[in-house]
Design a protein around this motif. Structure first.
Motif, PDB file in Angstrom:
ATOM      1  N   ARG A  94       0.826  -1.197   0.000  1.00 58.31           N
ATOM      2  CA  ARG A  94       0.000   0.000   0.000  1.00 58.31           C
ATOM      3  C   ARG A  94       0.869   1.260   0.000  1.00 58.31           C
ATOM      4  O   ARG A  94       0.640   2.215  -0.743  1.00 58.31           O
ATOM      5  N   LEU A  95       1.917   1.226   0.832  1.00 62.65           N
ATOM      6  CA  LEU A  95       2.842   2.367   0.903  1.00 62.65           C
ATOM      7  C   LEU A  95       3.528   2.583  -0.441  1.00 62.65           C
ATOM      8  O   LEU A  95       3.660   3.706  -0.914  1.00 62.65           O
ATOM      9  N   GLU A 128       1.034   4.179  -2.773  1.00 64.96           N
ATOM     10  CA  GLU A 128       0.767   5.589  -2.462  1.00 64.96           C
ATOM     11  C   GLU A 128       1.968   6.464  -2.806  1.00 64.96           C
ATOM     12  O   GLU A 128       1.823   7.569  -3.308  1.00 64.96           O
ATOM     13  N   PHE A 129       3.162   5.937  -2.528  1.00 65.35           N
ATOM     14  CA  PHE A 129       4.384   6.677  -2.818  1.00 65.35           C
ATOM     15  C   PHE A 129       4.438   7.077  -4.292  1.00 65.35           C
ATOM     16  O   PHE A 129       4.653   8.228  -4.639  1.00 65.35           O
ATOM     17  N   ILE A 143       3.328  11.127  -5.443  1.00 63.82           N
ATOM     18  CA  ILE A 143       4.428  12.007  -5.856  1.00 63.82           C
ATOM     19  C   ILE A 143       4.357  12.255  -7.369  1.00 63.82           C
ATOM     20  O   ILE A 143       4.246  11.315  -8.144  1.00 63.82           O
ATOM     21  N   PHE A 148      13.412  13.537 -10.884  1.00 62.23           N
ATOM     22  CA  PHE A 148      14.496  14.317 -10.275  1.00 62.23           C
ATOM     23  C   PHE A 148      15.115  13.554  -9.115  1.00 62.23           C
ATOM     24  O   PHE A 148      16.323  13.520  -8.959  1.00 62.23           O
ATOM     25  N   TYR A 167      17.140  10.638 -10.550  1.00 66.69           N
ATOM     26  CA  TYR A 167      18.256  10.993 -11.442  1.00 66.69           C
ATOM     27  C   TYR A 167      19.300  11.857 -10.742  1.00 66.69           C
ATOM     28  O   TYR A 167      20.492  11.659 -10.919  1.00 66.69           O
ATOM     29  N   TYR A 168      18.847  12.823  -9.952  1.00 61.97           N
ATOM     30  CA  TYR A 168      19.799  13.756  -9.352  1.00 61.97           C
ATOM     31  C   TYR A 168      20.064  13.519  -7.874  1.00 61.97           C
ATOM     32  O   TYR A 168      21.179  13.649  -7.410  1.00 61.97           O
ATOM     33  N   PRO A 193      21.761   9.611  -6.677  1.00 59.02           N
ATOM     34  CA  PRO A 193      23.192   9.434  -6.940  1.00 59.02           C
ATOM     35  C   PRO A 193      24.050  10.273  -6.012  1.00 59.02           C
ATOM     36  O   PRO A 193      25.125   9.847  -5.593  1.00 59.02           O
ATOM     37  N   GLN A 194      23.574  11.480  -5.652  1.00 62.56           N
ATOM     38  CA  GLN A 194      24.360  12.338  -4.767  1.00 62.56           C
ATOM     39  C   GLN A 194      24.609  11.681  -3.429  1.00 62.56           C
ATOM     40  O   GLN A 194      25.651  11.845  -2.828  1.00 62.56           O
ATOM     41  N   ASN A 195      23.597  10.950  -2.942  1.00 62.53           N
ATOM     42  CA  ASN A 195      23.705  10.422  -1.600  1.00 62.53           C
ATOM     43  C   ASN A 195      24.136   8.965  -1.522  1.00 62.53           C
ATOM     44  O   ASN A 195      24.694   8.539  -0.536  1.00 62.53           O
ATOM     45  N   PHE A 196      23.860   8.209  -2.552  1.00 65.40           N
ATOM     46  CA  PHE A 196      24.191   6.788  -2.485  1.00 65.40           C
ATOM     47  C   PHE A 196      25.234   6.361  -3.492  1.00 65.40           C
ATOM     48  O   PHE A 196      25.594   5.211  -3.581  1.00 65.40           O
ATOM     49  N   ASN A 197      25.686   7.335  -4.302  1.00 69.25           N
ATOM     50  CA  ASN A 197      26.721   7.031  -5.273  1.00 69.25           C
ATOM     51  C   ASN A 197      26.320   5.928  -6.254  1.00 69.25           C
ATOM     52  O   ASN A 197      27.116   5.110  -6.668  1.00 69.25           O
ATOM     53  N   MET A 252      23.317   5.607 -12.757  1.00 66.74           N
ATOM     54  CA  MET A 252      22.768   4.928 -13.921  1.00 66.74           C
ATOM     55  C   MET A 252      22.591   5.951 -15.017  1.00 66.74           C
ATOM     56  O   MET A 252      22.418   7.130 -14.745  1.00 66.74           O
ATOM     57  N   MET A 305      17.593   4.928 -16.137  1.00 68.43           N
ATOM     58  CA  MET A 305      16.931   5.486 -14.962  1.00 68.43           C
ATOM     59  C   MET A 305      15.467   5.781 -15.269  1.00 68.43           C
ATOM     60  O   MET A 305      14.574   5.504 -14.467  1.00 68.43           O
TER      61      MET A 305
END
Lengths: 283, 229
Positions: free
Chosen positions: B59-60, B63-64, B68, B75, B78-79, B82-86, B89, B94
């Motif tokens: 369900r989550l 809804e997610f 959204i 965004f 794609y952006y 990658p900044q946070n998890f390196n 793709m 992507m």
């Protein structure tokens, strides 16, 4: 769905978002501090440099009818690729995605007419400038505006989010602003006589008056002069230093004059000199 | 008009480039639809089980992706990720991933709706002849609900195809992005080039989506006939 259920779903979604974002901010940093994928040696090893350019800003970064990228920025990008001895992979960006493209390692270098501003400096690192730009004011040749004082009590057209809007909002001096969403709209409004004058980046206006000879850029520069520079990801000193050296070297060779004559001059009127646009005195 | 703007379409390689852009859009849509259909069918069937934890998770997920906006999802993937998890793709893969996950989420709800609308007598009858749960889904629930799912699924497919026009935001060279390049490069010579380029893109999307909507209408009519005898 019952209200209670909706409420529960909303709370649950927000909770997951919170967890995800906390995880996102907690995990990172050390992962890519270790390896700089955009350092000069990494680029050389890979054999390609990824450069962000515009695809729809003639004459700076655009695509010809045969599908080839060209323009002032693109010409510089190809030269940089040549001097690094690697292939150039172009990534087309929009104005508002330039910072994120660098931050998320989608590109190594941005050459998309990127004006240096204080706010952007906090997010990315700029190399030495290769172009200058400031706000210009265009008006009818028959009643030209040549001084800012002539605009008092008059209407002036700008596009939202530009440096021109910012400037006239700060120094209004009795000017009424008419704000539009796109370039096409603002120029149409000027042609329909909705205002006395229009303000925008002068580099853009010079090209526009060439096509519309009954108009003139009466004020070539107003407000602070700004520069356009290549940008790299913050902390990428390797590529930043290399780019700085490269710009100095290209300046000595007169590369930017050649680039100006080849890519910009045909689009500008005869009253524009190379020194209005390019920077040649970099030491 | 002194010179008709339609020539903008035939200059140089413009036409080939536009069709190439359309192929990129179509390729991303097709991969997303195929992957999303399979995943959505599985997730939708899982959502009809009476396992509370599984239900909450799925369900989550739904809804997610439903709440959204697609632009934000693109965004985010794609952006921001990658900044946070390196994770890095390419833009196209992507886009396929995001669209497939989105399609699967919406599809799971269509499948769930279809399955629970099958009459409980059918389930009882299936149990009576000794079908196990998997067989029940395979022989009874899915075949009988598929017809109910088709119109909504086709609607979803055409939404996915149309939404590929957002891909220019993440540097995918789709048909809209190439159209804008052509418009800007020819702005001086063809004042109303934008009209012709967007007009042509309209026709391209129309060719992709209209057969789908015809098919959906045909199926709906057939359904009314079967339902009312």
């Amino acid at each position: 769905m019952k209200l209670k259920q909706i409420f529960r779903a909303v709370v649950a979604t927000l909770a997951t978002l919170l967890v995800v974002s906390v995880a996102a901010t907690a995990v990172p940093t050390k992962a890519h501090a270790a390896t700089n994928n955009s350092s000069v040696s990494a680029i050389k090893k890979r054999g390609t440099i990824k450069i962000a350019v515009f695809g729809d800003l003639q004459p700076y970064g655009w695509v010809t009818k045969s599908g080839k990228r060209t323009g002032y920025d693109v010409y510089l990008a190809r030269q940089i690729g040549k001097d690094l001895g690697v292939k150039v992979k172009f990534v087309q960006v929009n104005a508002d995605s330039r910072v994120d493209a660098l931050k998320s390692n989608k590109v190594d270098l941005v050459l998309a007419n990127f004006t240096v501003t204080k706010e952007r400096k906090q997010q990315v690192s700029f190399a030495k400038p290769y172009m200058k730009v400031s706000v210009g004011v265009v008006s009818k040749k028959s009643s030209p505006v040549t001084k800012a004082s002539q605009l008092k009590g008059k209407k002036v057209i700008v596009t939202k989010g530009t440096t021109a809007e910012e400037y006239f909002t700060k120094h209004s001096n009795g000017v009424t602003l008419q704000k539009y969403d796109s370039k096409t709209q603002q120029f149409n409004a000027l042609k329909n006589g909705r205002a006395k004058a229009l303000a925008d980046d002068n580099s853009y206006l010079f090209a526009w008056v060439k096509k519309h000879p009954t108009y003139t850029v009466g004020i070539k520069t107003i407000g602070p002069s700004q520069t356009i520079s290549p940008a790299v990801k913050k902390g990428n000193t390797s590529l930043l230093n290399w780019t700085n050296k490269e710009i100095t070297k290209l300046n000595k060779k007169g590369f930017f004059e050649t680039n100006y004559n080849k890519n910009l001059k045909p689009y500008f009127g005869s009253d524009i000199k190379a020194s209005d646009i390019i920077i040649t005195n970099n030491k | 008009m002194a010179h008709s703007g339609i020539n903008i379409l035939f200059e140089g390689r413009n036409m080939v480039r536009l069709l190439g852009g359309l192929w990129i859009s179509a390729k991303i849509a097709i991969v997303a639809i195929v992957v999303g259909l399979i995943l959505g069918l599985i997730l939708g069937a899982l959502r009809t089980l009476h396992n509370p934890i599984l239900r909450v998770i799925l369900r989550l997920y739904l809804e997610f992706f439903r709440v959204i906006p697609t632009v934000v999802l693109l965004f985010l993937f794609y952006y921001i990720l990658p900044q946070n998890f390196n994770i890095n793709m390419g833009a196209e893969s992507m886009a396929m991933l995001v669209f497939a996950l989105w399609f699967a989420a919406e599809m799971s709800d269509i499948v769930r709706g279809g399955i629970i609308s099958v009459s409980p007598h059918q389930v009882d009858a299936g149990k009576a002849i000794g079908l196990n749960r998997l067989q029940l889904y395979y022989y009874v629930l899915i075949p009988q609900s598929i017809q109910l799912m088709i119109p909504a699924t086709i609607n979803l497919v055409s939404r996915i195809i149309k939404t590929t026009s957002l891909l220019l935001l993440i540097s995918v060279m789709d048909v809209i992005n190439i159209g804008q390049q052509i418009i800007e490069a020819n702005g001086q010579r063809y004042e109303n080039g934008a009209f012709w380029v967007y007009g042509f893109i309209f026709i391209l999307y129309f060719i992709l989506c209209y057969p789908l909507s015809l098919w959906a209408r045909h199926l709906e009519r057939k359904e009314v006939v079967t339902a009312n005898g």
